[in-house]
Design a protein around this motif. Structure first.
Motif, PDB file in Angstrom:
ATOM      1  N   MET A   1      22.273 -77.149 135.998  1.00 36.78           N
ATOM      2  CA  MET A   1      21.952 -76.000 135.156  1.00 36.78           C
ATOM      3  C   MET A   1      23.170 -75.646 134.308  1.00 36.78           C
ATOM      4  O   MET A   1      24.313 -75.906 134.677  1.00 36.78           O
ATOM      5  CB  MET A   1      21.561 -74.801 136.021  1.00 36.78           C
ATOM      6  N   LEU A   2      22.936 -75.061 133.151  1.00 42.82           N
ATOM      7  CA  LEU A   2      24.004 -74.611 132.277  1.00 42.82           C
ATOM      8  C   LEU A   2      24.306 -73.157 132.608  1.00 42.82           C
ATOM      9  O   LEU A   2      23.422 -72.295 132.542  1.00 42.82           O
ATOM     10  CB  LEU A   2      23.582 -74.749 130.812  1.00 42.82           C
ATOM     11  N   TYR A   3      25.530 -72.873 132.986  1.00 43.13           N
ATOM     12  CA  TYR A   3      25.906 -71.513 133.342  1.00 43.13           C
ATOM     13  C   TYR A   3      26.097 -70.701 132.066  1.00 43.13           C
ATOM     14  O   TYR A   3      27.060 -70.903 131.330  1.00 43.13           O
ATOM     15  CB  TYR A   3      27.190 -71.511 134.166  1.00 43.13           C
ATOM     16  N   ASP A   4      25.167 -69.778 131.794  1.00 43.37           N
ATOM     17  CA  ASP A   4      25.301 -68.937 130.612  1.00 43.37           C
ATOM     18  C   ASP A   4      25.167 -67.453 130.932  1.00 43.37           C
ATOM     19  O   ASP A   4      25.351 -66.618 130.056  1.00 43.37           O
ATOM     20  CB  ASP A   4      24.296 -69.339 129.537  1.00 43.37           C
ATOM     21  N   ASP A   5      24.852 -67.103 132.184  1.00 44.51           N
ATOM     22  CA  ASP A   5      24.778 -65.703 132.590  1.00 44.51           C
ATOM     23  C   ASP A   5      26.145 -65.299 133.141  1.00 44.51           C
ATOM     24  O   ASP A   5      26.622 -65.883 134.118  1.00 44.51           O
ATOM     25  CB  ASP A   5      23.699 -65.521 133.662  1.00 44.51           C
ATOM     26  N   PRO A   6      26.803 -64.323 132.530  1.00 40.46           N
ATOM     27  CA  PRO A   6      28.147 -63.927 132.989  1.00 40.46           C
ATOM     28  C   PRO A   6      28.210 -63.560 134.464  1.00 40.46           C
ATOM     29  O   PRO A   6      29.236 -63.759 135.116  1.00 40.46           O
ATOM     30  CB  PRO A   6      28.489 -62.728 132.095  1.00 40.46           C
ATOM     31  N   ARG A   7      27.127 -63.023 135.017  1.00 44.21           N
ATOM     32  CA  ARG A   7      27.128 -62.641 136.431  1.00 44.21           C
ATOM     33  C   ARG A   7      27.201 -63.871 137.328  1.00 44.21           C
ATOM     34  O   ARG A   7      27.849 -63.846 138.377  1.00 44.21           O
ATOM     35  CB  ARG A   7      25.889 -61.811 136.749  1.00 44.21           C
ATOM     36  N   LEU A   8      26.555 -64.955 136.933  1.00 41.45           N
ATOM     37  CA  LEU A   8      26.612 -66.183 137.717  1.00 41.45           C
ATOM     38  C   LEU A   8      27.931 -66.909 137.495  1.00 41.45           C
ATOM     39  O   LEU A   8      28.491 -67.483 138.428  1.00 41.45           O
ATOM     40  CB  LEU A   8      25.430 -67.090 137.361  1.00 41.45           C
ATOM     41  N   VAL A   9      28.435 -66.867 136.277  1.00 36.80           N
ATOM     42  CA  VAL A   9      29.741 -67.471 136.005  1.00 36.80           C
ATOM     43  C   VAL A   9      30.824 -66.797 136.844  1.00 36.80           C
ATOM     44  O   VAL A   9      31.723 -67.443 137.377  1.00 36.80           O
ATOM     45  CB  VAL A   9      30.071 -67.386 134.501  1.00 36.80           C
ATOM     46  N   ALA A  10      30.712 -65.470 136.985  1.00 35.68           N
ATOM     47  CA  ALA A  10      31.700 -64.730 137.775  1.00 35.68           C
ATOM     48  C   ALA A  10      31.687 -65.152 139.236  1.00 35.68           C
ATOM     49  O   ALA A  10      32.697 -65.020 139.947  1.00 35.68           O
ATOM     50  CB  ALA A  10      31.440 -63.227 137.658  1.00 35.68           C
ATOM     51  N   LEU A  11      30.558 -65.651 139.703  1.00 36.48           N
ATOM     52  CA  LEU A  11      30.452 -66.093 141.095  1.00 36.48           C
ATOM     53  C   LEU A  11      30.914 -67.534 141.298  1.00 36.48           C
ATOM     54  O   LEU A  11      31.100 -67.963 142.442  1.00 36.48           O
ATOM     55  CB  LEU A  11      28.994 -65.984 141.568  1.00 36.48           C
ATOM     56  N   TYR A  12      31.082 -68.285 140.224  1.00 34.66           N
ATOM     57  CA  TYR A  12      31.299 -69.724 140.353  1.00 34.66           C
ATOM     58  C   TYR A  12      32.535 -70.040 141.191  1.00 34.66           C
ATOM     59  O   TYR A  12      32.479 -70.875 142.103  1.00 34.66           O
ATOM     60  CB  TYR A  12      31.417 -70.368 138.971  1.00 34.66           C
ATOM     61  N   ASP A  13      33.659 -69.392 140.906  1.00 33.31           N
ATOM     62  CA  ASP A  13      34.877 -69.690 141.657  1.00 33.31           C
ATOM     63  C   ASP A  13      34.795 -69.206 143.097  1.00 33.31           C
ATOM     64  O   ASP A  13      35.429 -69.786 143.990  1.00 33.31           O
ATOM     65  CB  ASP A  13      36.095 -69.071 140.973  1.00 33.31           C
ATOM     66  N   VAL A  14      34.029 -68.156 143.335  1.00 32.63           N
ATOM     67  CA  VAL A  14      33.837 -67.682 144.704  1.00 32.63           C
ATOM     68  C   VAL A  14      33.099 -68.741 145.518  1.00 32.63           C
ATOM     69  O   VAL A  14      33.426 -69.002 146.686  1.00 32.63           O
ATOM     70  CB  VAL A  14      33.048 -66.352 144.710  1.00 32.63           C
ATOM     71  N   LEU A  15      32.100 -69.373 144.884  1.00 26.52           N
ATOM     72  CA  LEU A  15      31.292 -70.378 145.575  1.00 26.52           C
ATOM     73  C   LEU A  15      31.934 -71.759 145.551  1.00 26.52           C
ATOM     74  O   LEU A  15      31.580 -72.621 146.361  1.00 26.52           O
ATOM     75  CB  LEU A  15      29.906 -70.458 144.930  1.00 26.52           C
ATOM     76  N   ASN A  16      32.873 -71.978 144.635  1.00 25.14           N
ATOM     77  CA  ASN A  16      33.513 -73.292 144.490  1.00 25.14           C
ATOM     78  C   ASN A  16      35.028 -73.125 144.409  1.00 25.14           C
ATOM     79  O   ASN A  16      35.638 -73.389 143.369  1.00 25.14           O
ATOM     80  CB  ASN A  16      32.988 -73.994 143.229  1.00 25.14           C
ATOM     81  N   PRO A  17      35.665 -72.706 145.499  1.00 28.84           N
ATOM     82  CA  PRO A  17      37.110 -72.463 145.480  1.00 28.84           C
ATOM     83  C   PRO A  17      37.905 -73.766 145.586  1.00 28.84           C
ATOM     84  O   PRO A  17      37.337 -74.859 145.705  1.00 28.84           O
ATOM     85  CB  PRO A  17      37.322 -71.592 146.727  1.00 28.84           C
ATOM     86  N   PHE A  18      39.218 -73.647 145.525  1.00 28.75           N
ATOM     87  CA  PHE A  18      40.103 -74.782 145.783  1.00 28.75           C
ATOM     88  C   PHE A  18      39.764 -75.348 147.164  1.00 28.75           C
ATOM     89  O   PHE A  18      39.714 -74.626 148.144  1.00 28.75           O
ATOM     90  CB  PHE A  18      41.554 -74.298 145.767  1.00 28.75           C
ATOM     91  N   ALA A  19      39.476 -76.643 147.221  1.00 33.25           N
ATOM     92  CA  ALA A  19      38.963 -77.260 148.437  1.00 33.25           C
ATOM     93  C   ALA A  19      39.464 -78.695 148.536  1.00 33.25           C
ATOM     94  O   ALA A  19      40.218 -79.156 147.671  1.00 33.25           O
ATOM     95  CB  ALA A  19      37.431 -77.201 148.428  1.00 33.25           C
ATOM     96  N   PRO A  20      39.071 -79.437 149.591  1.00 32.58           N
ATOM     97  CA  PRO A  20      39.549 -80.823 149.722  1.00 32.58           C
ATOM     98  C   PRO A  20      39.257 -81.703 148.523  1.00 32.58           C
ATOM     99  O   PRO A  20      40.048 -82.616 148.213  1.00 32.58           O
ATOM    100  CB  PRO A  20      38.815 -81.306 150.973  1.00 32.58           C
ATOM    101  N   ASP A  21      38.145 -81.470 147.820  1.00 37.91           N
ATOM    102  CA  ASP A  21      37.883 -82.291 146.635  1.00 37.91           C
ATOM    103  C   ASP A  21      38.920 -82.020 145.544  1.00 37.91           C
ATOM    104  O   ASP A  21      39.362 -82.944 144.850  1.00 37.91           O
ATOM    105  CB  ASP A  21      36.458 -82.065 146.122  1.00 37.91           C
TER     106      ASP A  21
END
Length: 249
Positions: A1-21
């Motif tokens: 999906m293309l992230y275009d809603d600011p509310r979902l973009v704001a959550l992106y780093d919370v859901l995808n933090p610095f990790a082993p990848d």
């Protein structure tokens, strides 16, 4: 999906933090001068690479994601491009080109993915490297795309609690079709400032390719050597591997 809603973009780093990848790609880039991050999202990896002294180009089709990327502490050290594979001829030769976060799976059609791999091959200098990850279909990740198995609660930057979960669409077995469609739901809990509960949703469809299928496309794109890993510790691929990580030259 293309992230275009600011509310979902704001959550992106919370859901995808610095990790082993993230650590895997940072280690892979240690000797690279110019790194291109195709599908860079909010720029977590690209900015960290720039912080470590690499010349970095980040490419993403979402202006909202790039807005977050540019605001990072090292954001002004990265060349950000709003676009897709079509931007690659204009970024200069890359020592390393990466497609992280299972970006490879958004290419549902083999012809589109092959065109991307060929464009990547042309963008990489002789001796350079392409690296990407894709979920291993043998791990059947889609079986966990139910509310019961995938639900988790996170705290949004504005302080609201958000329940996030996936629900797979009814369809034939993805092992037979190679595709899985699902919807991700985001339920924002009410607060005194925002007393109404709100649920947002975003639909996605992903292509699951086997290692043999990925290898065939890479070879057709001109990559002669491929190292395969089954997880972020560089373990070999086996029947239990959740990831198919390709490092191709």
């Amino acid at each position: 999906m293309l992230y275009d809603d600011p509310r979902l973009v704001a959550l992106y780093d919370v859901l995808n933090p610095f990790a082993p990848d993230t650590a895997f790609y940072l280690a892979l880039a240690e000797s690279a001068g110019h790194v291109v991050d195709l599908g860079c999202g909010t720029g977590l990896l690209a900015a960290e690479l720039a912080k470590r002294g690499h010349c970095v180009t980040g490419i993403d089709p979402s202006p909202q994601m790039l807005r977050v990327a540019r605001a990072r502490a090292e954001g002004d050290e990265v060349t950000w491009i709003e676009g897709d594979t079509g931007a690659l001829p204009f970024v200069g030769a890359a020592d390393l080109l990466v497609m992280t976060g299972h970006v490879a799976q958004i290419f549902l059609d083999d012809a589109a993915f092959l065109a991307t791999l060929k464009a990547a091959r042309r963008a990489i200098r002789p001796g350079g490297t392409l690296a990407f990850d894709s979920r291993n279909p043998a791990a059947r990740a889609w079986e966990n795309w139910t509310r019961e198995r995938s639900s988790k609660c996170v705290k949004a930057p504005d302080g609201r609690t958000v329940e996030v979960w996936h629900e797979r669409h009814a369809e034939p077995d993805p092992l037979a079709t190679g595709r899985a469609a699902f919807t991700t739901y985001y339920r924002f809990a009410p607060t005194p400032e925002m007393p109404e509960e709100e649920t947002l949703s975003a639909a996605s469809e992903l292509r699951f390719r086997t290692r043999d299928e990925l290898a065939r496309l890479l070879a057709e794109a001109g990559f002669a050597q491929i190292d395969w890993y089954g997880d972020w510790t560089r373990a070999p691929v086996d029947e239990t591997s959740r990831e198919l990580i390709a490092v191709a030259r």
